[in-house]
Enzyme design. Structure first.
Site, mmCIF file in Angstrom:
data_model
loop_
_atom_site.group_PDB
_atom_site.id
_atom_site.type_symbol
_atom_site.label_atom_id
_atom_site.label_comp_id
_atom_site.label_asym_id
_atom_site.label_seq_id
_atom_site.Cartn_x
_atom_site.Cartn_y
_atom_site.Cartn_z
ATOM 1 N N ASN A 109 29.516 42.783 48.628
ATOM 2 C CA ASN A 109 30.100 42.779 49.976
ATOM 3 C C ASN A 109 28.968 42.806 50.993
ATOM 4 O OD1 ASN A 109 32.139 43.112 52.031
ATOM 5 N ND2 ASN A 109 31.617 45.281 52.119
ATOM 6 N N HIS A 111 28.265 44.285 54.855
ATOM 7 C CA HIS A 111 28.849 45.201 55.841
ATOM 8 C C HIS A 111 27.911 45.276 57.040
ATOM 9 C CE1 HIS A 111 31.344 48.446 57.299
ATOM 10 N NE2 HIS A 111 30.235 49.112 57.586
ATOM 11 N N SER A 138 24.096 45.329 55.642
ATOM 12 C CA SER A 138 23.769 45.701 54.257
ATOM 13 C C SER A 138 24.596 44.858 53.293
ATOM 14 C CB SER A 138 24.136 47.170 53.991
ATOM 15 O OG SER A 138 23.586 48.037 54.953
ATOM 16 N N ASP A 147 32.816 50.749 51.142
ATOM 17 C CA ASP A 147 31.485 50.546 51.732
ATOM 18 C C ASP A 147 30.440 51.525 51.183
ATOM 19 O OD1 ASP A 147 32.597 48.566 53.363
ATOM 20 O OD2 ASP A 147 33.021 49.968 54.987
HETATM 21 C C1 GAR Z 1 30.636 39.940 59.094
HETATM 22 O O1 GAR Z 1 29.956 40.448 60.197
HETATM 23 C C2 GAR Z 1 30.708 40.970 57.998
HETATM 24 O O2 GAR Z 1 29.594 41.815 57.974
HETATM 25 C C3 GAR Z 1 31.946 41.719 58.384
HETATM 26 O O3 GAR Z 1 32.843 40.742 58.814
HETATM 27 C C4 GAR Z 1 32.108 39.699 59.436
HETATM 28 C C5 GAR Z 1 32.618 38.381 58.889
HETATM 29 O O4 GAR Z 1 32.052 37.313 59.604
HETATM 30 N N1 GAR Z 1 32.474 42.471 57.275
HETATM 31 C C6 GAR Z 1 33.017 43.670 57.394
HETATM 32 O O5 GAR Z 1 33.144 44.239 58.450
HETATM 33 C C7 GAR Z 1 33.482 44.280 56.088
HETATM 34 N N2 GAR Z 1 33.610 45.687 56.199
HETATM 35 P P1 GAR Z 1 32.167 35.837 59.052
HETATM 36 O O6 GAR Z 1 33.653 35.599 58.770
HETATM 37 O O7 GAR Z 1 31.691 34.986 60.189
HETATM 38 O O8 GAR Z 1 31.334 35.714 57.828
#
Ligand code: GAR
Length: 214
Positions: A109, A111, A138, A147
């Site tokens: 994942n 985060h 991360s 997480d």
């Molecule tokens: C990213 O910033 C990722 O880190 C976050 O969602 C976004 C997805 O962006 N993930 C979380 O918050 C998970 N806990 P994307 O759809 O443009 O890749």
């Protein structure tokens, strides 16, 4: 991994990390995104996958469906692709322990925080509110606790005085696109493993802040 690593990516939104991984796989013959699954039918990441001729599925939650019922359907959708690696890229659902256990050591994942700081939501605003002078993202192996799996790689950015959460998020996002494909590459080359809740690169234990070259 001698054969090409079969990667399935789970998304809920824009899929910019998915795009970075697709682009990375084009340069890395060892990994292939074989399927993209979204829980949201309007996730732009589905269009990105389509443009790259990658098979897509949508697993939309039914009204009143339990988390276990949903995850059983999600599991069937993921297993259809026989993945070597499951990549969560902005997949905004909490997964059941059963689902996570099925892919222990094979699911990662990203985060948007320097874990263990700021698990959950609104990480950029929380970093600003706390007066942090650095923030970041991360990549970690997924374990049942949200997480909290062992960190593989982090990227840090400075927090500038007066910037808002959207500006900070944009700079963190850029870093995400650099680190996530690299971790997928490490895994696809068989260099990255998880054992007893710890992450290893080339057999060397990765520290709590992720891989850091000497
Ligand atoms: C990213 O910033 C990722 O880190 C976050 O969602 C976004 C997805 O962006 N993930 C979380 O918050 C998970 N806990 P994307 O759809 O443009 O890749």
């Amino acid at each position: 991994m001698s054969q090409s690593c079969r990667v399935v990516v789970l998304i809920s939104g824009s899929g910019s990390n998915l795009q970075a991984i697709i682009d990375g796989c084009d340069d890395n013959l060892n990994a292939n995104v074989v399927g993209v699954i979204s829980n949201k039918p309007d996730a732009y990441g589905l269009i990105r996958a389509h443009h790259s001729e990658i098979d897509t599925s949508c697993v939309i939650a039914y009204k009143n469906e339990t988390r276990s019922e949903y995850d059983a359907r999600l599991l069937a959708a993921v297993e259809k692709y026989q993945p070597d690696l499951v990549v969560l890229a902005g997949f905004m659902r909490i997964l059941t322990d059963d689902f996570v256990s099925r892919f222990l050591g094979k699911m990662i994942n990203i985060h948007p925080s320097l874990l263990p700081k700021y698990t959950g939501l609104h990480t950029h605003q929380r970093a600003i509110d706390a007066g942090d002078n650095e923030h970041g993202a991360s990549v970690h192996f997924v374990i049942p606790e949200l997480d909290s799996g062992p960190v593989i790689l982090q990227a840090k950015v400075p927090v500038y005085a007066g910037e808002d959460a959207a500006e900070l998020a944009e700079r963190v996002h850029e870093q995400e696109h650099a680190i996530y494909p690299l971790v997928v590459k490490w895994f696809s080359l068989g260099r990255l493993t998880m054992s007893d809740g710890k992450a290893y690169l080339d057999g060397e234990l990765i520290g709590p802040s992720g891989y850091a070259p000497d």
